[in-house]
Every structure is written in C-alpha cells, then in structure tokens.
Design an enzyme around this catalytic site. Structure first.
Site, PDB file in Angstrom:
ATOM      1  N   PHE A   1     -27.458 -37.150 -22.388  1.00  0.00           N
ATOM      2  CA  PHE A   1     -27.841 -37.083 -21.126  1.00  0.00           C
ATOM      3  C   PHE A   1     -27.742 -35.619 -20.257  1.00  0.00           C
ATOM      4  O   PHE A   1     -26.706 -35.434 -20.504  1.00  0.00           O
ATOM      5  CB  PHE A   1     -27.680 -38.204 -20.025  1.00  0.00           C
ATOM      6  N   PRO A   2     -28.534 -35.173 -19.551  1.00  0.00           N
ATOM      7  CA  PRO A   2     -28.386 -34.062 -18.735  1.00  0.00           C
ATOM      8  C   PRO A   2     -27.228 -34.171 -17.699  1.00  0.00           C
ATOM      9  O   PRO A   2     -27.441 -35.539 -17.207  1.00  0.00           O
ATOM     10  CB  PRO A   2     -29.774 -33.612 -18.179  1.00  0.00           C
ATOM     11  N   CYS A   3     -26.391 -33.563 -17.349  1.00  0.00           N
ATOM     12  CA  CYS A   3     -25.628 -33.679 -16.277  1.00  0.00           C
ATOM     13  C   CYS A   3     -25.885 -32.966 -14.865  1.00  0.00           C
ATOM     14  O   CYS A   3     -25.362 -32.007 -14.686  1.00  0.00           O
ATOM     15  CB  CYS A   3     -23.848 -33.223 -16.656  1.00  0.00           C
ATOM     16  N   GLN A   4     -26.669 -33.671 -14.437  1.00  0.00           N
ATOM     17  CA  GLN A   4     -27.107 -33.428 -12.957  1.00  0.00           C
ATOM     18  C   GLN A   4     -26.108 -33.440 -11.718  1.00  0.00           C
ATOM     19  O   GLN A   4     -25.181 -34.556 -11.933  1.00  0.00           O
ATOM     20  CB  GLN A   4     -28.414 -33.899 -12.340  1.00  0.00           C
TER      21      GLN A   4
ATOM     22  N   LEU B   1     -17.108 -32.492 -18.168  1.00  0.00           N
ATOM     23  CA  LEU B   1     -17.495 -34.052 -17.334  1.00  0.00           C
ATOM     24  C   LEU B   1     -16.309 -34.838 -17.020  1.00  0.00           C
ATOM     25  O   LEU B   1     -16.437 -35.334 -15.817  1.00  0.00           O
ATOM     26  CB  LEU B   1     -18.616 -34.837 -18.168  1.00  0.00           C
TER      27      LEU B   1
END
Length: 387
Positions: A69-72, A114
């Site tokens: 998943f993209p880390c917005q 992250l």
C-alpha cells in the site's frame, strides 16, 4: 485458497502466490503501465485498473489479502489517544476491505522508514487500525539480501491472522509467531513471558519515538524488540553474479559524465554491503557516485534519477540494465517486456520482490510457533534455545 491483490503493481505478490498454488481472484492498480504488464503476464480476467475507492465494492470473497500500500500522510484531524486518523487515505480502503470480507490472512508491505516516520506516529496509526480488528498482527523488517537477492532493500512486512472467537485480555489461547524463529531472538531483549501475556503489552498510543523491527499486536496493544539476526537466510549473493553479458552501449555514460567521475574522490569501501568506488566530496554527496559489483546494489526505487546510478563493470561506466533490475528484484528477465526499457526501471523499482513475498507467505501460512500452548519456562527454551 483465494487471494486478492491490492495496489498490485506488476504482480510481485501474485508471482509468489502462484508458486504456492494460491488462486488470485481479483487484483487492482491505478497505473496503466503496471496494468499493461500485469495483464500481459497473468491475463486480464482478474485485473481491474482504476481508483480502488471506486472499485472496492466489486471485490469478491477471499481468504488472503495482499497489498503493497502507498504510505500517504495521515491527517492530524480527529486524533484519538494521540494516534492519527487514517480516514481519507488509501490505507483506510485496506481497513474497509478487511472489515467487509474478514479474510483469514493478510500481508501488507511498505518501506523501512514507516517504523520511524514522525517518531512512529504513522506506523502507530496503521497498527492501531489493524490491531482493533479481529486479527493477531505481526510485523518484521526484512532485507532482500537475505533472500538471495544482491540488493540492500529493507521492507516492512505486516501479517495478520484472524483470531478465533472473542479474545480475552490474557493471552492463553491464540498467540503465534510466524516471522521469526528461536535463533532470531537469542541476541535480542525480547522477554518471552511478555510475549505470552498481552496484559503486559503497551498501548499502541504509548509507542515512544519509533517502533522496533519486529513485534506483535492485537486489541490495541503491542510488544516487540529489535532482532539483529535473521537465521532463515539463503545463500548470500553478489551483484556481479546477476549481471548480463554483452551489454549494449546504450547503457554507457557520456564522455562528459566519465570526465566528471574521474574528477571525484576515490572512496573504495563498503557501506551497508554496497561497494562505493568513487564519490563526489568523498562521500558527503551522492553526486557522481560510482558503485562496484563485489557487494550489493543500493535499493532500487521508482525515482527516475536513481535509474542512472553509475557502476564500474568490465572497464566501463554504465547503469544497470532493465534485465538486471528484474533479476535484482527476483522477477523473470522478460517480466516487463511489453513496455519500454525506460518504463521498466520505475515498475521494477516500485515492486514487491517475489522471493521476499514468497517467504512471508510461507511463514504466515505455516503452523508457526504456538506460543499459547507452551508453559512459560518451556516457551523461554523454545524462543532462545540453540537450534
């Protein structure tokens, strides 16, 4: 077993899933070029290109969810107990799919930072959202070099296994460890008595400045520690073993670039397993760095400028080829052949390496270390004894 692959890219998780004879029933990505590769390799029946927020209602029932998943950035609005609000991000879609379909397993993947972004606040948001579902969560920071890939590529994998029945606060009936083995804990400060008793775990909102590279979470609590060893390591390989022969001169650098390289300072040392031969300002700046081939490659990324990193190979200064990118990521040489060479770099650099995904899937689907079945003294021997 039916799988769904969100943010699929070129299908790194699918390559791994097919090796385990898992059947992908639905996949999605919004990138047309990634979609072109995915359809070329796996067919178009399961792939759905477009905005996941619009297409999520079409996802069928499944047993396993995978997502790189993209880390917005998470909004600071609506804070709860010091944890940021994930609403409005693409990650919130992952949570909604898990809530709707309740698959038995999930595997998520993201970048190393992250664990430390904004003093751990981003990971706390993710962990809290997952741990409040009916899943036992485990995460671990892994490096591609441990999976016979000559690349210094750290990635965080998060796995979830759905719990059976209602959970009480005392962990006596459900704990499993999948992403570590007893030897991995020998030099850590992980306390097996705390592993076995969730009442001693910290609240996720009390995570401190960053999260350790391994841990467990459920019901809003977590426990973890930094593991310095990885005993499942396959044969370590060097970059020179993955290089093509008879490489076209289209991958060479211009004479002006070669001249500027020669004006830089010779370094000749290994940093994190990467051989650095020459660097502008002696290592203080990355401009005009020349890498050697007797160690690992730096992390491959989707950033265009990184695709032009310079390597000294057989008396030439050249960039790695698109085929070498495929090999460093663990894909077949021709996986992205349906798009241009230029586009292949970004697609490979953004992908989940199938060998890493394969190991994680195998571990997650295995029986694991049944913590709940071991008395504490035996648990300590199980986690810390010699193999």
């Amino acid at each position: 077993m039916k799988t769904v692959e969100l943010f699929s890219g070129i299908g790194g998780f699918r390559v791994a899933a097919e090796k385990l004879h898992l059947r992908t029933v639905w996949a999605n990505d919004c990138c047309p070029k990634a979609g072109r590769v995915y359809r070329d390799q796996f067919g178009s029946e399961e792939f759905h290109e477009g905005d996941i927020n619009i297409l999520a209602t079409d996802i069928p029932a499944h047993d396993l969810l995978t997502a790189g998943f993209p880390c917005q950035p998470f909004s600071s609005a609506g804070k709860k107990e010091g944890i940021r609000d994930p609403r409005g991000t693409l990650f919130s879609t992952v949570i909604e799919v898990l809530q709707e379909h309740r698959p038995k397993f999930f595997v998520l993947e993201n970048v190393k930072r992250l664990l430390t972004m904004e003093s751990g606040a981003h990971f706390a948001t993710i962990l809290a959202s997952l741990a409040n579902l009916d899943y036992r969560i485990e995460w671990r920071l892994l490096n591609a070099t441990n999976f016979s890939l000559p690349q210094n590529r750290h990635r965080v994998f998060i796995v979830g296994i759905r719990r059976k029945g209602q959970a009480d606060q005392k962990s006596t009936s459900r704990g499993t460890i999948r992403l570590a083995n007893p030897q991995d804990f020998r030099k850590s400060k992980v306390d097996p008595s705390i592993v076995a008793d969730t009442t001693q775990w910290n609240g996720i909102g009390d995570h401190g400045r960053k999260f350790p590279n391994w841990g467990l979470a459920e019901c809003g609590r977590f426990y973890g520690g930094d593991l310095d060893e990885f005993h499942a390591t396959e044969r370590k390989v060097l970059l020179r073993e993955f290089l093509e022969q008879d490489v076209s001169h289209q991958f060479d650098f211009t004479e002006s670039t070669v001249r500027r390289i020669k004006e830089s300072k010779r370094v000749t040392k290994f940093i994190d397993g990467v051989e650095i031969l020459v660097n502008q300002a002696g290592g203080a700046r990355m401009g005009y760095t020349v890498f050697g081939i007797n160690g690992l490659s730096p992390t491959l990324t989707s950033t265009a400028s990184r695709h032009y990193e310079r390597y000294a190979i057989d008396g030439r200064y050249r960039r790695l080829t698109n085929v070498e990118y495929a090999r460093l990521q663990g894909f077949p040489d021709d996986h992205c052949e349906c798009v241009s060479i230029y586009d292949q770099y970004a697609l490979y650099g953004n992908a989940v390496p199938p060998p890493m995904a394969l190991w994680v899937l195998r571990q997650m689907l295995s029986s694991g270390t049944a913590v709940e079945k071991l008395p504490r003294k035996r648990l300590q021997r199980k986690l810390f004894a010699d193999a």
